[in-house]
Write a protein that holds these residues in place. Structure first.
Motif, PDB file in Angstrom:
ATOM      1  N   UNK A  14       8.703   9.546   9.787  1.00  0.00           N
ATOM      2  CA  UNK A  14       7.704   8.470   9.657  1.00  0.00           C
ATOM      3  C   UNK A  14       6.341   9.058   9.316  1.00  0.00           C
ATOM      4  N   UNK A  15       6.021  10.186   9.930  1.00  0.00           N
ATOM      5  CA  UNK A  15       4.736  10.837   9.636  1.00  0.00           C
ATOM      6  C   UNK A  15       4.697  11.257   8.164  1.00  0.00           C
ATOM      7  N   UNK A  16       5.807  11.794   7.673  1.00  0.00           N
ATOM      8  CA  UNK A  16       5.895  12.226   6.278  1.00  0.00           C
ATOM      9  C   UNK A  16       5.686  11.033   5.355  1.00  0.00           C
ATOM     10  N   UNK A  17       6.394   9.936   5.657  1.00  0.00           N
ATOM     11  CA  UNK A  17       6.296   8.742   4.807  1.00  0.00           C
ATOM     12  C   UNK A  17       4.872   8.177   4.845  1.00  0.00           C
ATOM     13  N   UNK A  18       4.281   8.100   6.051  1.00  0.00           N
ATOM     14  CA  UNK A  18       2.904   7.575   6.158  1.00  0.00           C
ATOM     15  C   UNK A  18       1.940   8.433   5.371  1.00  0.00           C
ATOM     16  N   UNK A  19       2.088   9.760   5.507  1.00  0.00           N
ATOM     17  CA  UNK A  19       1.173  10.667   4.803  1.00  0.00           C
ATOM     18  C   UNK A  19       1.347  10.501   3.289  1.00  0.00           C
ATOM     19  N   UNK A  20       2.589  10.489   2.844  1.00  0.00           N
ATOM     20  CA  UNK A  20       2.850  10.436   1.397  1.00  0.00           C
ATOM     21  C   UNK A  20       2.355   9.137   0.776  1.00  0.00           C
ATOM     22  N   UNK A  21       2.407   8.055   1.551  1.00  0.00           N
ATOM     23  CA  UNK A  21       2.040   6.757   0.974  1.00  0.00           C
ATOM     24  C   UNK A  21       0.627   6.324   1.358  1.00  0.00           C
ATOM     25  N   UNK A  22      -0.098   7.193   2.061  1.00  0.00           N
ATOM     26  CA  UNK A  22      -1.500   6.883   2.366  1.00  0.00           C
ATOM     27  C   UNK A  22      -2.330   7.349   1.182  1.00  0.00           C
ATOM     28  N   UNK A  23      -2.660   6.415   0.320  1.00  0.00           N
ATOM     29  CA  UNK A  23      -3.364   6.812  -0.891  1.00  0.00           C
ATOM     30  C   UNK A  23      -4.723   6.135  -0.908  1.00  0.00           C
ATOM     31  N   UNK A  24      -5.738   6.922  -1.224  1.00  0.00           N
ATOM     32  CA  UNK A  24      -7.069   6.325  -1.186  1.00  0.00           C
ATOM     33  C   UNK A  24      -7.507   5.836  -2.561  1.00  0.00           C
ATOM     34  N   UNK A  25      -6.584   5.832  -3.497  1.00  0.00           N
ATOM     35  CA  UNK A  25      -6.894   5.238  -4.789  1.00  0.00           C
ATOM     36  C   UNK A  25      -5.897   4.114  -5.018  1.00  0.00           C
ATOM     37  N   UNK A  26      -6.355   3.006  -5.451  1.00  0.00           N
ATOM     38  CA  UNK A  26      -5.455   1.894  -5.742  1.00  0.00           C
ATOM     39  C   UNK A  26      -5.501   1.636  -7.232  1.00  0.00           C
ATOM     40  N   UNK A  27      -4.324   1.591  -7.817  1.00  0.00           N
ATOM     41  CA  UNK A  27      -4.266   1.351  -9.250  1.00  0.00           C
ATOM     42  C   UNK A  27      -3.929  -0.120  -9.473  1.00  0.00           C
ATOM     43  N   UNK A  28      -4.685  -0.743 -10.349  1.00  0.00           N
ATOM     44  CA  UNK A  28      -4.510  -2.186 -10.544  1.00  0.00           C
ATOM     45  C   UNK A  28      -3.111  -2.548 -11.032  1.00  0.00           C
ATOM     46  N   UNK A  29      -2.670  -1.856 -12.063  1.00  0.00           N
ATOM     47  CA  UNK A  29      -1.364  -2.251 -12.589  1.00  0.00           C
ATOM     48  C   UNK A  29      -0.269  -1.226 -12.383  1.00  0.00           C
ATOM     49  N   UNK A  30       0.288  -1.260 -11.194  1.00  0.00           N
ATOM     50  CA  UNK A  30       1.481  -0.470 -10.933  1.00  0.00           C
ATOM     51  C   UNK A  30       2.604  -1.020 -11.787  1.00  0.00           C
TER      52      UNK A  30
END
Ligand SMILES: Nc1nc2c(ncn2[C@@H]2O[C@H](COP(=O)(O)OP(=O)(O)OP(=O)(O)O)[C@@H](O)[C@H]2O)c(=O)[nH]1
Length: 397
Positions: A14-30
């Motif tokens: 869970x820590x790995x998943x949280x770290x990997x998906x904690x992104x401080x940039x948000x892209x408008x069109x995924x």
């Protein structure tokens, strides 16, 4: 293409998943929307062509940072790996559903050996056993699907002269097995073309080979910060002898760094060997970061988390980033944006595949392509290379 994160309880999945998906940039069109709670967005990071070409990009579907592209990838937190999951034990069916969706797996293990087979604390557990255990769970799962109707199915293939690899792939489309995967496994093992002649052992061996191509796995030797060098070296060696890439990780350190970066305390690009302090923190926070620098970054060169994601993307899944442009001299789209889009394609893809990826219409009307680096036209069967910049020429619609 989705990457699954899997591991038995308490290894830090869970820590790995949280770290990997904690992104401080948000892209408008995924290129995708996430619907499930256990699905997140992470980034594969690659050198950006502008670093070599000296341009300044205007990214639209990715992020650009310090000469690197951050390319969004879907990640699934595959919960519920326990012995017997393939029979539906624990979260079994949900586990298998998530597994089905993943094209490659990051297997998080506890390199310290302090988590036993069921996820309980212990002093001596061999993480190599966990590697074998996940293999077994996946093998029995696929085997179970095929074995169920095998006698009837194999006779039908023989009687109706069906193409063996294709018939098997049809049977396993639900888990994403392709005809090529099945063909490769049959040939590697030199199995008879008549499946009624296969023994149970042949079928099981076939499933094992299939798993290797269909669900490639990379090992994250987690809690590396708390593991001895000898433990990590042994795990890398043992893993390698079974055909795995093993990368030491500290998911906990990565999560702390990403949280600190998101809160604006530090400048940290995932995967880097260091961070820069931007504003004053409490002495406790500063000490925690200093420890990460000393015990993780200086020791391993990075926390390993980003390296695992990059390796899963570019080596396990064999994807290559390619940038389509409309103007091959200015490297822009029709609005003057420099290298606005990146697409990840399987190695061996052609410019026509890229055209289809950009838009179905562009694929249908595709005429030819130009390599923007050489300004030369490339052939139909040209294999797209890592960081290619390609102009697609199509008939007017
Ligand atoms: N030292 C160290 N501890 C870690 C690391 N990653 C996770 N942990 C700790 O390990 C424990 C388990 O972490 P989780 O992320 O909850 O583990 P999990 O595998 O997801 O477990 P479940 O949620 O039960 O499936 C927690 O106390 C974490 O703080 C790491 O890289 N180093």
């Amino acid at each position: 293409m989705e990457i699954g994160v899997v591991g038995k309880p308490n290894v830090g999945k869970s820590t790995f998943f949280s770290a990997a998906t904690l992104v401080d940039v948000q892209i408008a069109n995924y290129p995708f929307t996430t619907i499930d709670a256990n699905v997140g967005v992470t980034y594969a990071i690659a050198e950006h062509p502008c670093k070599e070409l000296g341009c300044t990009p205007n990214p639209q579907n990715y992020e650009y940072r310090e000469g690197k592209s951050l390319i969004p990838i879907k990640m699934i937190d595959v919960a519920g790996l326990v012995p017997g999951a393939h029979e539906g034990r624990g979260l079994g069916n949900k586990f298998l559903d998530d597994l089905r969706m993943a094209s490659a797996l990051i297997h998080v293990v506890d390199a310290t050996g302090k988590t036993d087979a069921e996820g309980q604390p212990t002093d001596h557990h061999d993480p190599v056993e966990d590697i074998e255990f996940l293999e077994r769970e996946i093998d029995y799962w696929i085997y179970g699907i095929l074995r169920k109707n095998w006698d009837k199915f194999s006779k039908r293939i023989k009687l109706q002269h069906l193409k063996l690899a294709q018939a098997i792939a049809d049977q396993l489309t639900g888990i994403g097995v392709t005809e090529e995967d099945a063909f490769e496994a049959i040939h590697k093992l030199g199995l008879d073309n008549d499946p009624t002649k296969w023994s149970d052992e042949d079928l099981f061996n076939f499933v094992r080979e299939l798993r290797k191509v269909n669900k490639p796995i990379i090992i994250a030797a987690n809690k590396a910060d708390a593991a001895a060098d000898a433990q990590i070296e042994r795990l890398i060696k043992k893993g390698r002898s079974r055909g795995y890439i093993v990368i030491p990780t500290s998911a906990a350190a990565e999560l702390t760094l990403r949280k600190a970066a998101k809160a604006g305390f530090i400048d940290y690009v995932p995967g880097s060997s260091d961070f820069k302090i931007l504003k004053k923190m409490s002495p406790k926070q500063e000490k925690a970061l200093e420890l990460i620098r000393e015990r993780v970054l200086n020791r391993f060169g990075s926390t390993g988390v980003q390296e695992v994601i990059n390796t899963a993307t570019f080596e396990l899944l064999n994807l290559v980033p390619v940038y389509p442009v409309e103007d091959e001299h200015k490297l822009t789209d029709q609005f003057g944006n420099v290298l606005p889009h990146v697409h990840l394609l399987p190695k061996g893809s052609t410019p026509r595949d890229l055209a289809y990826k950009v838009h179905t219409d562009l694929g249908k009307t595709f005429l030819y392509a130009v390599n923007a680096r050489t300004h030369r036209r490339v052939g139909e069967d040209y294999e797209l290379q890592f960081n290619d910049i390609i102009k697609i020429v199509a008939t007017a619609r």
